[in-house]
Design an enzyme around this catalytic site. Structure first.
Site, short mmCIF file in Angstrom:
data_model
loop_
_atom_site.label_atom_id
_atom_site.label_comp_id
_atom_site.label_asym_id
_atom_site.label_seq_id
_atom_site.Cartn_x
_atom_site.Cartn_y
_atom_site.Cartn_z
N GLU A 1 3.98 19.76 14.94
CA GLU A 1 2.28 19.83 14.69
C GLU A 1 1.98 18.19 14.56
OE1 GLU A 1 1.66 21.72 11.19
OE2 GLU A 1 1.72 23.73 12.21
N ASN B 1 -10.45 27.91 4.63
CA ASN B 1 -9.68 27.40 3.65
C ASN B 1 -9.30 25.96 3.65
OD1 ASN B 1 -7.84 27.26 5.75
ND2 ASN B 1 -6.30 28.56 4.60
P1 CMP Z 1 -3.53 28.00 8.13
O1 CMP Z 1 -2.71 27.35 7.00
O2 CMP Z 1 -4.38 27.01 8.71
O3 CMP Z 1 -2.77 29.00 9.21
C1 CMP Z 1 -3.45 29.74 9.97
C2 CMP Z 1 -4.82 30.13 9.39
O4 CMP Z 1 -5.43 31.46 9.63
C3 CMP Z 1 -4.67 30.26 7.94
O5 CMP Z 1 -4.59 29.02 7.36
C4 CMP Z 1 -6.12 30.94 7.49
O6 CMP Z 1 -7.05 29.86 7.30
C5 CMP Z 1 -6.31 31.56 8.87
N1 CMP Z 1 -6.57 33.03 8.57
C6 CMP Z 1 -7.65 33.59 8.68
N2 CMP Z 1 -7.61 34.96 8.28
C7 CMP Z 1 -6.40 35.18 7.90
C8 CMP Z 1 -5.47 36.22 7.42
N3 CMP Z 1 -6.13 37.36 7.06
N4 CMP Z 1 -4.47 35.98 7.02
C9 CMP Z 1 -3.66 34.80 6.96
N5 CMP Z 1 -4.48 33.66 7.63
C10 CMP Z 1 -5.61 33.79 7.99
#
Ligand code: CMP
Length: 140
Positions: free
Chosen positions: A127, A113
């Site tokens: 962080e 993402n």
């Molecule tokens: P981030 O904000 O980096 O924090 C945790 C990450 O887990 C999130 O963005 C997503 O990219 C990743 N992720 C992968 N699968 C899921 C999911 N099913 N629900 C939430 N986060 C997910």
């Protein structure tokens, strides 16, 4: 209030050549880049950064993805920077992200993402400290 927040441009967006476009979104919105570096995370770094998600079903693939290529980490500074960065990013799942947000424009899946942003003052402090020492941050 003036805040600092941590931003990560993830391996998908770095690999797709979107570093400059994403940093431009921050700068155009008035957030200042006060620290910036590129690095490829080790497994220990990726696991430690996302420790709060340990045990979730997506944790192993999240760690693998975050190690899969270089990332660009930034400290962004500005008024209400934590919430404003999250508004610029859009929803975690790009399918739910509002048009014009970074994730709507550059991300392909919830697991890839494009960006990470701190979600609270407490996580921002942790962080930022995780990736930068005070000499690497140039508030202005
Ligand atoms: P981030 O904000 O980096 O924090 C945790 C990450 O887990 C999130 O963005 C997503 O990219 C990743 N992720 C992968 N699968 C899921 C999911 N099913 N629900 C939430 N986060 C997910």
């Amino acid at each position: 209030a003036e805040e600092q927040t941590l931003s990560i441009i993830k391996p998908d967006a770095v690999g797709d050549n979107h570093i400059g476009a994403i940093v431009a979104r921050f700068e155009e919105a008035g957030l200042k880049v006060v620290a910036l570096k590129m690095l490829q995370l080790t497994r220990a770094q990726a696991e430690g950064f996302y420790a709060e998600h340990e045990g979730r079903p997506f944790f192993p693939s999240l760690v693998e993805f975050m190690m899969s290529g270089p990332v660009c980490v930034q400290v962004l500074q500005g008024d209400n920077a934590i919430v404003r960065n999250r508004e610029l990013m859009g929803a975690t799942n790009p399918e739910e992200a509002e048009a014009g947000t970074i994730r709507a424009d550059f991300a392909t899946a919830v697991s890839a993402n494009a960006v990470h942003g701190s979600d609270s003052p407490e996580s921002a402090a942790r962080e930022i400290d995780y990736f930068f020492n005070s000499q690497e941050i140039y508030p202005r």
